[in-house]
Design a protein around this motif. Structure first.
Motif, short mmCIF file in Angstrom:
data_model
loop_
_atom_site.label_atom_id
_atom_site.label_comp_id
_atom_site.label_asym_id
_atom_site.label_seq_id
_atom_site.Cartn_x
_atom_site.Cartn_y
_atom_site.Cartn_z
N GLN B 39 0.83 -1.21 0.00
CA GLN B 39 0.00 0.00 0.00
C GLN B 39 0.86 1.26 0.00
O GLN B 39 0.55 2.22 -0.67
CB GLN B 39 -0.91 0.01 1.24
N SER B 40 1.94 1.21 0.77
CA SER B 40 2.83 2.38 0.83
C SER B 40 4.19 1.98 1.41
O SER B 40 4.29 0.95 2.07
CB SER B 40 2.22 3.48 1.68
N THR B 42 8.21 4.02 2.60
CA THR B 42 9.16 5.14 2.56
C THR B 42 10.54 4.50 2.55
O THR B 42 10.75 3.49 3.22
CB THR B 42 9.02 6.01 3.83
N TYR B 64 8.88 8.35 -1.38
CA TYR B 64 7.61 8.06 -0.71
C TYR B 64 6.70 7.41 -1.74
O TYR B 64 6.40 8.02 -2.77
CB TYR B 64 6.96 9.33 -0.19
N GLU B 66 3.00 5.64 -2.42
CA GLU B 66 1.64 5.43 -1.94
C GLU B 66 0.86 4.88 -3.13
O GLU B 66 0.90 5.49 -4.21
CB GLU B 66 1.01 6.75 -1.46
N LYS B 67 0.21 3.75 -2.94
CA LYS B 67 -0.47 3.09 -4.06
C LYS B 67 -1.45 4.04 -4.74
O LYS B 67 -2.24 4.72 -4.08
CB LYS B 67 -1.21 1.85 -3.56
N GLU B 69 -0.80 6.72 -6.19
CA GLU B 69 -0.28 8.11 -6.22
C GLU B 69 1.04 8.12 -6.99
O GLU B 69 1.68 7.10 -7.17
CB GLU B 69 -0.01 8.62 -4.79
#
Lengths: 275, 220
Positions: B39-40, B42, B64, B66-67, B69
């Motif tokens: 999902q995300s 960093t 960073y 984020e799915k 994005e």
């Protein structure tokens, strides 16, 4: 020491000394304005191809790039100004006839000219210091700090700290070149005794040096020993790997040439009759 | 003539079954599902540029993810971040509908990998074909080569520190790019630069090596 002080005093009594110093500041301001106006476009040209394949994160239009542009003034603009000012140390003595007054007193010809060369060197060092300090102060103050990108057959990127160090080295290296030009100009002045002729010959020498600097032959040592390359040794600090050995060699040769030029000037001055 | 009729009849009858051979490979589906759990994340990334006409010290950045994005970056330094190959969860590759073609196996450095071609069936896809090397034992993609529609070919090779890891710890992104040549002093309005001439130096192969240190990975 006293003679050097007197020469420096005479130098700073001349209006053109201050005009030339003002020209250095004006040059800096022009570079700042051009950088502000066109800096982004220039970088865009440099980095255009990379933008197809990369995201570019960070700002390259910063104080280090502006200082780099100012360092480049040591190729033509700064030696030109220095030659104009420094030649006056000798030519004004001839033009105003003060040289006769001086030699009415028991002054050694060697010491007299040695003091002039010393004053020219001190003045040159001072001007390069002023250029370096103002370049760093205003560039960092107006454009901030950041990585430096330079094109030297390849795109070389330097970190902020590394860039500062290299710029500093290049100012010191350029100082040797400026000292050479100042001494050469004094020697030309000793030969010609006339301000205009000295300026013309000095400028011609500078132009030819700059133009022939573009010549590239695949000869061993060409980049280090060929005179027009020798006087731009400071540029080699922007090679990704600094070629220290060759730089030291080039600096030693430049110092030798400076001493030779001073020696030739002294011998000629000794031979000259005081009219 | 009679035989030809029978052949055509058989072809029409069995055509749907023949199409089935071009469905999505089951190993790839498993890998895709696994990757889509991410999902995300960093990560601190170190970039090491290996391009003949670029000299650059190693640079660091934080990325960073984020799915759904766009990937975001943050760095104190100036960094060159490759546009392609940083999609470690391969979202872009599987974004549009596609089919796969089994190309058998290939051995790289003594290890055998299943080779697949991914062909997008949607014209919106920005690539025309991709070649994937699957490590079916560890359910991972080891490397892939993508032929984009407008931006040439790029290759990505992954290195994983352990068999459990879904995301790679080291990545090599290889690509082609055009070499530029400029005068030393490129300052001032009088400096005319012919971009066409600049690009005549031809294309060069380049690579960027990424070393990735993940800070937090959120799975579904």
């Amino acid at each position: 020491m006293n003679l050097i002080q007197i020469e420096l005093f005479k130098l700073f009594k001349q209006r053109r000394t201050f005009l030339a110093l003002a020209a250095v500041f004006i040059f800096e301001i022009v570079v700042f304005v051009i950088a502000y106006d066109q800096g982004a476009n220039i970088l865009d040209v440099v980095l255009n191809t990379l933008k197809d394949s990369f995201y570019l994160k960070g700002d390259l239009l910063n104080g280090n790039l502006i200082t780099f542009f100012l360092v480049n003034s040591m190729a033509f603009h700064l030696p030109l100004l220095l030659m104009i000012i420094v030649s006056g140390i000798v030519t004004l003595e001839y033009q105003e006839g003060t040289i006769r007054t001086v030699f009415l007193q028991p002054v050694s010809k060697w010491k007299f000219l040695a003091a002039k060369f010393a004053a020219a060197i001190v003045f040159t060092i001072g001007v390069v210091f002023v250029l370096a300090i103002t370049a760093f102060t205003f560039s960092y103050g107006l454009f901030g700090r950041g990585d430096l990108v330079v094109y030297m057959d390849s795109l070389n990127f330097f970190s902020e700290q590394d860039a500062f160090k290299r710029l500093l080295y290049s100012f010191f290296s350029g100082m040797l070149t400026m000292i050479f030009y100042s001494c050469l100009c004094l020697t030309i002045a000793v030969f010609l005794k006339d301000a205009l002729k000295t300026w013309l010959i000095s400028i011609l020498f500078l132009i030819i040096t700059n133009l022939t600097g573009q010549l590239q032959f695949n000869l061993p040592g060409w980049d280090y020993w060929f005179f027009p390359k020798l006087v731009t040794t400071w540029r080699k600090f922007f090679n990704f790997e600094i070629p220290w050995e060759q730089i030291w060699g080039s600096h030693l040769l430049l110092v030798f040439l400076t001493i030779l030029v001073i020696f030739v000037g002294m011998v000629q001055f000794y031979k000259n009759d005081i009219e | 003539m009679r035989f030809l009729r029978i052949y055509l009849l058989l072809l029409i009858c069995f055509y749907p079954f023949m199409l089935k051979a071009q469905e999505i490979d089951s190993d790839l589906l498993q890998i895709k599902e696994q990757l889509q759990q991410i999902q995300s994340y960093t990560a601190n990334v170190t970039f090491d540029v290996d391009i003949s006409f670029i000299n650059m010290p190693k640079k660091e950045a934080i990325i960073y993810f984020e799915k759904g994005e766009k990937l975001r970056f943050d760095s104190d330094d100036f960094v060159l971040i490759p546009k392609k190959g940083l999609d470690l969860s391969l979202n872009q590759l599987f974004e549009q509908s596609f089919i796969t073609v089994d190309r058998g196996t290939e051995t790289i450095e003594g290890k055998s990998y299943k080779v697949l071609n991914v062909i997008p069936t949607d014209s919106k896809a920005d690539f025309s074909i991709a070649k994937l090397f699957l490590d079916t034992g560890n359910k991972r993609i080891q490397s892939f080569e993508v032929s984009t529609k407008n931006e040439g070919v790029y290759r990505v090779a992954f290195q994983f520190e352990s068999v459990k890891k879904i995301l790679p710890d080291k990545v090599k992104v290889s690509f082609e790019l055009e070499k530029v040549s400029l005068p030393f002093n490129f300052m001032g309005k009088d400096t005319e630069i012919n971009r066409k001439e600049m690009r005549q130096d031809g294309t060069k192969e380049g690579a960027i090596y990424l070393t990735i240190d993940y800070k937090d990975i959120t799975l579904k």
